[in-house]
Design an enzyme around this catalytic site. Sequence first.
Site, short mmCIF file in Angstrom:
data_model
loop_
_atom_site.label_atom_id
_atom_site.label_comp_id
_atom_site.label_asym_id
_atom_site.label_seq_id
_atom_site.Cartn_x
_atom_site.Cartn_y
_atom_site.Cartn_z
CG HIS A 173 -4.23 -5.98 2.33
ND1 HIS A 173 -4.66 -6.93 1.45
CD2 HIS A 173 -3.00 -5.60 1.91
CE1 HIS A 173 -3.75 -7.11 0.52
NE2 HIS A 173 -2.72 -6.33 0.77
CB ALA A 195 3.87 -8.93 1.76
CB CYS A 197 3.57 -13.15 4.76
SG CYS A 197 4.86 -11.88 4.77
NE ARG A 214 2.23 -3.67 -4.03
CZ ARG A 214 1.07 -3.04 -4.04
NH1 ARG A 214 0.95 -1.88 -3.45
NH2 ARG A 214 0.02 -3.56 -4.63
#
Lengths: 504, 513
Positions: free
Chosen positions: A210, A80, A77, A111
């Site tokens: 992003h 994230a 999503c 990550r």
Amino acid sequence: MSDSYENDGKAHEQYITEVLAQYPEKFAKRRKKHLAVAKAVEAVSDAPVGEEGPLLTECDVKSNIKSIPGVMTIRGCAYAGSKGVVWGPVKDMVHISHGPVGCGQYSWSQRRNYYVGTTGIDAFGTMQITSDFQEKDIVFGGDKKLDKVIDEIEQMFPLNGGISVQSECPIGLIGDDIEAVSRRKGKEIGKTIVPVRCEGFRGVSQSLGHHIANDAIRDWVLDKSAEAEWEAGPYDVNIVGDYNIGGDAWASRRLLEEMGLRICGNWSGDATLAEMERAPKAKLNLIHCYRSMNYICRHMEEKYGIPWMEYNFFGPSQIAASLRKIAKHFGPEIEAKAEEVIAKYKPLVDSILEKFGPRLKGKKVMLYVGGLRPRHVMTAYEDLGMEIAGTGYEFGHNDDYQRTGHYAKPGTLIYDDVTGYELEKFVEKIRPDLVGSGIKEKYPVQKMGIPFRQMHSWDYSGPYHGYDGFAIFARDMDLAINNPVWALFDAPWTDGGELLAAAE
Amino acid sequence: MPQSAEKILDHGPLFREPEYQEMFARKKACDGAASIDATALQGEYTKGWEYREKNFAREALVINPAKACQPLGAVFAAAGFEKTMSFVHGSQGCAAYFRSHLSRHFKEPCTAVSSSMTEDAAVFGGLNNMVDGLANCYALYQPKMITVSTTCMAEVIGDDLHGFIGTAKAKGSVPEDFDVPFAHTPSFVGSHIDGYDNSIKGILEHFWKDNAAVAGSSETINIVPGFDGFCVGNNRELARILGLMGVSYTFIGDAADQFDTPSDGEYRMYDGGTTIDELKAAKGAKATIALQHWNSRKTLDYAANVGQETASFHYPLGIRATDELLMKISSLSGKAIPEALRLERGRLVDAMADSQAYLHGKRYAIFGDPDFVQAMARFILETGGEPVHCLSTNGGKEWAENMRKLFDSSPFGKDCKAHEHKDLWHLRSLLFTEPVDFVIGNSHGKYLERDTGTPLIRLTFPIFDRHHHHRFPVIGYQGGLRVLTTILDKLFDKLDAETNIAGDTDISFDLTR
């Protein structure tokens, strides 16, 4: 190098037809647009030569569209995309997972964005900081709580360089004004506080996260750039879109420094807020993950006149091509140094290819990852003599698929936002020698007896960028494919033959 | 050049090479981070009592909590039923997170679909996502049951699950008689253990509501295991014990096989689990017992409501806790506890006696879900150790009172304290100001181990950085043996590490311990 192979496009078309047959009609129609076989362009010699070389194929699928409900989409999503990818690695900032506890908990330290720093003191990368929303926060709103959270962060972590507020789903739904709180508290404590509206329901995948994260950098960080202390030099560059997974950015940075460039900042692996603030003083933006950070490069080009170029540090052929492309921008002196760097590492590359090439030659790979790797790692595999049978993006856009055409060979199976069901069937039919995807796909594939490497986290290995990384990449693919365990799956007494007496 | 084909360095050694160290220094000189002095000063400051007091005065900020959100519990619960697909109604990122989280712990596939709600659903509600989603899920994954849970998004906009599922059935998404139990699992209430509880209760309600079976009409005992990262080893161990006793039982959710499928060339999307017939018949059971109390409060209330006898335990780990479980099962079932189990018990006691000198007086910090912490603290007390700091982020006031009673029951509990609703940053202060010998918890504790130097013993969910622990039981006498050995291994490793410098500390580097 294995660059002249072709995949069995006909069989791949057949597999697409077969998986679509399982869907209710309406959704078969919708999914059909996301599945294709790469078609060869008429003649490669006449094909348009883009930034990434000549176009080999057309990988024409619909993308960046809502996932269909009720399937195992592999996507995440917007949260994230923002907290997990772009903002989270900025090490000297405290990133608040603003909302209920879960999102921060599941993305906590997952990550592998490596950094140097003292965690909890001057760096906060592997921490989970949350406002832990309770029912009353939903009912009465969370702005007051956020105010208090910021005060308490200052008390607990006075050396933080700034704070970001990463919104989870409820924040947008209940109408909290995190911008107002951030502006007011930022003034009060004299630090940058960045509100990011990356609620998970926004957009269709991580991708919008992003973009939203980039916009927040534009609106809340770069406006401070005039005050940034940094004496600009002629060879200053920003590394953009390298999150330092397993130390990727460090392996890259070393090469860029060796060829005489100076790194203003690295976005955003191992980054500090100060590095981001000084970014507009660089001479060039070098972008690795095009998908996640092209937005801010375009903005910086428009507003500050900083040119940008995409590069690829996976595998020796692309590393060399990229080093040359970057060097060309800076002229003969840097170009000469780039050649020195390439020459310096040639023996290393040769010895790796010599060692692993014979063990990996002709092995078929299927990929399914996020934003740049579905195309950028293809040539790294091909450098090792391996072949890519299928590839696709979790959250790619139209331009990503266009660019994929510069890498994918004819007949390659292309799958956008592939569902768990489809990927499993494709893997079963193609039975590649290796699948590169994420944690959710790892174990189903391995159960089938097919080697697997996680290509988000490098399966806890890495770095994979640069020459140092290529050595590890080659070693990892070999150890995955050539491990003896894959030969142990069938119990010897189940093939209908007579029982062998093993004992002497 | 640090890297070579003959000797490929992993990230650990690679970045310790001079080339990288020099680069780090160059970067540090210009990255604008805090100065070395300021960092050292603040680092020291965080170890003291003043910082601890500020830390405990926090009201809004949560740092490194030891809990997850409700729907994770629902996804875990669904994994315990035959051919069941978990349907997470809400934004799709959540389902991706739940699947990843469970996969990282079990090193196994984890399935769940999402209704993939986006902005339009935020405005108009998620009905269409439910209607389409159930249809797709049914067509593709051919489940026998679909369990629906919610995320915070669906809860904030107030989606009506019961109505939505009814509409979806009316529109033919799944057959009218297809089982779609559901539970509301808002992420901003409670934690994953409540999501587990709500989900199990939702499933029981679905199968028991219009079910004519009379509680107590069968000799069977229902067992609700609770959210348990060790379910693979634990459920099988309990099944073995119940088999030895000859007790008829039904697990209300057994994820042991689902999270432990063999590698033989076939990917099984579904494996094992409680069947629908067993679930229906479970209403006629004599009793429902829960292995974890704080995980199962609503479920047990419901079982009591339909007329079943109920009992709950706090994760039966160690001697007394296992005794109590066996005795309760024996009295409920009328089956005697066989000699074999008495001998097993004796063997665990024997092991504890053999090692008691090393365990006596050791001080521990324990963190995790409330039942686990309670169980672990009790076992530590049985070994003569002191569970000094017992901390739970999702344990409340009632839990802390329970813990107090436990401490009061033993002379070793004198200086022990339960910390409810506290996080691992609180625990960090506790470990600095009042040090202990070991921390017992999950993988997140490795940051505490690094910062405070207190060795971490991984004995609860999630364990991301070690493999296969969940395959072995920690409950029952056999499980107790494993817990004991795990603690002792850490203890002896520490002793050895402290005495292994040749010519310096190795005077007591003993061969036999």
